[in-house]
Design an enzyme around this catalytic site. Structure first.
Site, PDB file in Angstrom:
ATOM      1  N   GLY A  37      43.897 -29.717  17.269  1.00  8.99           N
ATOM      2  CA  GLY A  37      44.597 -28.696  16.359  1.00  8.99           C
ATOM      3  C   GLY A  37      43.881 -27.904  15.072  1.00  8.99           C
ATOM      4  CB  CYS A 246      64.199 -13.380  38.568  1.00  9.52           C
ATOM      5  SG  CYS A 246      62.399 -12.139  39.647  1.00  9.52           S
ATOM      6  CB  CYS A 249      61.967 -15.023  42.593  1.00 11.09           C
ATOM      7  SG  CYS A 249      62.214 -15.632  41.437  1.00 11.09           S
ATOM      8  CB  CYS A 271      59.385 -13.726  37.250  1.00  4.91           C
ATOM      9  SG  CYS A 271      60.515 -14.861  38.123  1.00  4.91           S
ATOM     10  CB  CYS A 277      57.486 -13.827  40.530  1.00  3.96           C
ATOM     11  SG  CYS A 277      59.773 -13.049  41.354  1.00  3.96           S
TER      12      CYS A 277
END
Lengths: 302, 365
Positions: A37, A246, A249, A271, A277
């Site tokens: 980080g 979606c 899909c 997607c 997808c």
């Protein structure tokens, strides 16, 4: 030096950067892995693509990639967006590596603004392109100040900002580049991924590296690092939810892009992760608008 | 009807072919040669060399041709090439006092040793468009001095320095920093600031320099000297007890002299702002000198109140390759972030309308 016989037909070194520069970047990466980080300054090079277009990610990728790697590049979750195409062809040209659009086949994935939907493995590295690495930048524009704030773990300003959101809107009004805390120490910008992707950061088996070229910073999340999105006990962190699946899909629980269909307000949701997808459609899943498109599966499989 | 956004690869290739065609323009018109750019657009070449920070006129001219005359794009091309070159070391400081002067003027002394040498300058031209240039008219040959003189002329600041009226040149302590090899940190030392300014965008530094003249960090500048000409570059080679000349560079140097009333630590004296740029780039050298002086505010114990005095602000934003990249990256897709914002705005709108609706109902009761 490395892999002279692997060198494709360009006048440049394997993966464009010279070996000394790669070594310098790898040293910065090692430091970043050692201090999860923490933003490690590095001597970012000028790359043959513009600053702000992924030069940090490209340098990280270039310093790590080997002839046996399989590279996937996504932008906004998609393999076929213009900048993803451009970066993928850059490495195909200067490193001659194999590229793929399939998340599970890739050993190295460079991404801008998304984390793939498919969970990653220990054999994968995810490289993020970062525009502004400093999570405190929009609260304090000065680097000299923000470095001090990180050193002193002085993150009150960020909490005040989130609190003010709640006071004004009733909830935190940050939707992407949502700040996280790494192993209880550094507050980190996860790059402009939607906060929907934040939960994928924590405890990931894959090494996650973040490169900011213009701002000359590298930071890292080693595998299995604890990453918490900042929140309050009475206002816990929540991700976006979509009201419909979606259209192609039928997936739900994934991040969707809104596509405008006509000028009468018609729209559909698809997607954002194109590989996910396509994989689902190949497996026979169909969304409620898939039929309207002809044969999207066949087209996408190319 | 939904149309999948596919075929990015082919679209990019086609766009690049179209770009090449547009760059060439009408094929009935003869193609521009790199030599023509080198010879006839030499100030553009100089700007690209300076901000590209690579002294190679031919490559700069090639970059201008490739960039269709977009100088920032040309600078970017040169920078991207420069970054692949190895760095052998640092040269000795060039001695501009030994410059083979092509132009040298001082605004602080009417006459001085070596005299005022105007050289090729736009100054004092009347800015009237010249229709003769539409044709191929050749200019009259320029007059040349019968005795070009010694060449080298003492620098005005050295003349002032002898009387102790101006601060001395700072001592050089070994190899200078290099912001292309080490990440920048603030406050940056003066030599790194000067490197950043020398590579910095002419327009940005011009505006900042101008702002100091208009009172945002006023520094009472005088153009003590502007000189342009060739200088020798020398390098020290280990094991040899003399320095080895590498070649010659054309540079423009500007020494601004600024009033300074003194501080607790320093006596009243003139202070300096320094500008040095590749090629003939007077505006840039002068703007750089103004900015350098403004950035010395803290060192000289002055109040830091204006943008031009703020090292982090100036140095972080003066590089046009960085700036253009980040500004233009807004052209990249942002569907994902925008979708997140769209969802938020809809939610906030819904909450707002609920509240408004509630108030109207209350008002109606």
């Amino acid at each position: 030096m490395s892999t002279a016989q692997e060198k494709p037909e360009t006048p440049y070194n394997f993966a464009y950067l010279d070996e000394q520069t790669k070594r310098m970047i790898r040293r910065a990466i090692l430091k970043a892995v050692a201090i999860p980080g923490y933003q490690v300054p590095f001597a970012s090079r000028e790359m043959p693509m513009p600053y702000g277009w992924g030069t940090g990610g490209v340098q990280v990728t270039a310093s790590l990639i080997g002839p046996d790697d399989v590279l996937k590049v996504i932008d906004q979750g998609a393999d076929d967006t213009t900048n993803a195409v451009s970066i993928r062809s850059f490495f195909a040209k200067v490193a001659g590596v194999k590229t793929t659009t399939h998340t599970k086949e890739a050993s190295l994935i460079q991404t801008r603004h998304r984390v793939p939907e498919m969970p990653l493995s220990e054999n994968q590295i995810l490289v993020y392109q970062v525009p502004i690495p400093e999570p405190l930048r929009f609260l304090e524009p000065r680097e000299t100040e923000t470095r001090l704030m990180h050193a002193l773990e002085e993150y009150g300003l960020m909490h005040v900002k989130l609190y003010e959101d709640i006071a004004r809107h009733g909830h935190i009004a940050t939707t992407y580049a949502y700040p996280v805390k790494v192993e209880g120490r550094y507050v980190m910008d996860p790059s402009p991924i939607p906060k929907f992707d934040n939960p994928k950061l924590t405890n990931s088996p894959a090494l996650q590296l973040f490169g900011a070229g213009r701002e000359k910073r590298i930071y890292a999340l080693p595998p299995y690092t604890r990453v918490e999105s900042l929140d309050f006990e009475d206002h816990p962190f929540r991700v976006q939810e979509f009201s419909e699946p979606c259209g192609l899909c039928g997936a739900s629980g994934v991040y969707l892009d809104e596509v405008i269909l006509d000028d009468h307000g018609g729209r559909m949701f698809v997607c954002s992760d194109t590989d996910h997808c396509e994989g689902r459609r190949e497996a026979g899943h169909r969304g409620h608008l898939a039929g309207a498109m002809g044969a999207p599966g066949a087209e996408a499989a190319e | 009807m939904y149309v999948a956004v596919k075929g990015g690869e082919a679209a990019i290739a086609n766009a690049h072919r179209l770009l090449a065609e547009r760059r060439r323009g009408d094929p009935a018109v003869p193609a521009l040669t790199v030599d023509q750019i080198l010879q006839q657009l030499s100030l553009a070449v100089d700007r690209v060399m300076g901000e590209g920070s690579l002294y190679d006129r031919r490559l700069a001219a090639l970059a201008i041709k490739q960039a269709r005359g977009d100088l920032v794009e040309a600078i970017f091309l040169v920078r991207a090439y420069r970054t692949t070159l190895p760095r052998f070391g640092a040269s000795l400081p060039v001695d501009t006092g030994k410059m083979a002067v092509e132009r040298r003027i001082s605004a602080t002394f009417k006459d001085l040793p070596g005299g005022q040498v105007l050289g090729p300058t736009f100054d004092y031209t009347h800015r009237l468009l010249d229709p003769d240039l539409e044709g191929e008219a050749e200019p009259e040959p320029a007059a040349t001095a019968e005795d070009p003189g010694e060449g080298a002329m003492a620098r005005v600041t050295d003349l002032l320095g002898e009387a102790g009226l101006i601060e001395p040149d700072p001592e050089s302590d070994g190899e200078p920093g290099d912001l292309t090899r080490e990440p920048l940190s603030f406050p940056a030392p003066r030599e790194v600031r000067l490197q950043a300014l020398a590579r910095g965008d002419e327009g940005f530094l011009l505006a900042l320099g101008y702002s100091t003249q208009r009172g945002f960090a006023r520094s009472h500048p005088f153009a003590a000297e502007i000189r342009m000409g060739e200088v020798e570059v020398e390098i020290e080679v280990p094991g040899m007890d003399f320095s080895v000349p590498l070649g010659r560079l054309k540079v423009t140097e500007c020494q601004m002299v600024n009033q300074f009333r003194g501080s607790a630590a320093a006596p009243p004296q003139f202070t300096r702002g320094y500008g040095l740029v590749f090629g003939h780039a007077e505006r840039k050298a002068m703007a750089m000198a103004l900015c350098d002086r403004a950035l010395r505010a803290r060192e000289l114990g002055e109040d830091e109140t204006a943008p031009a005095q703020d090292g982090e602000f100036v140095i972080s934003h003066c590089d046009n390759v960085q700036a253009t990249g980040f500004v233009e990256h807004l052209k990249l897709p942002h569907y994902v972030d925008f979708q997140a914002e769209l969802e938020l705005i809809r939610r906030l709108r819904a909450e707002f309308e609920d509240r408004e609706g509630g108030q109207e109902r209350e008002a109606a009761e």
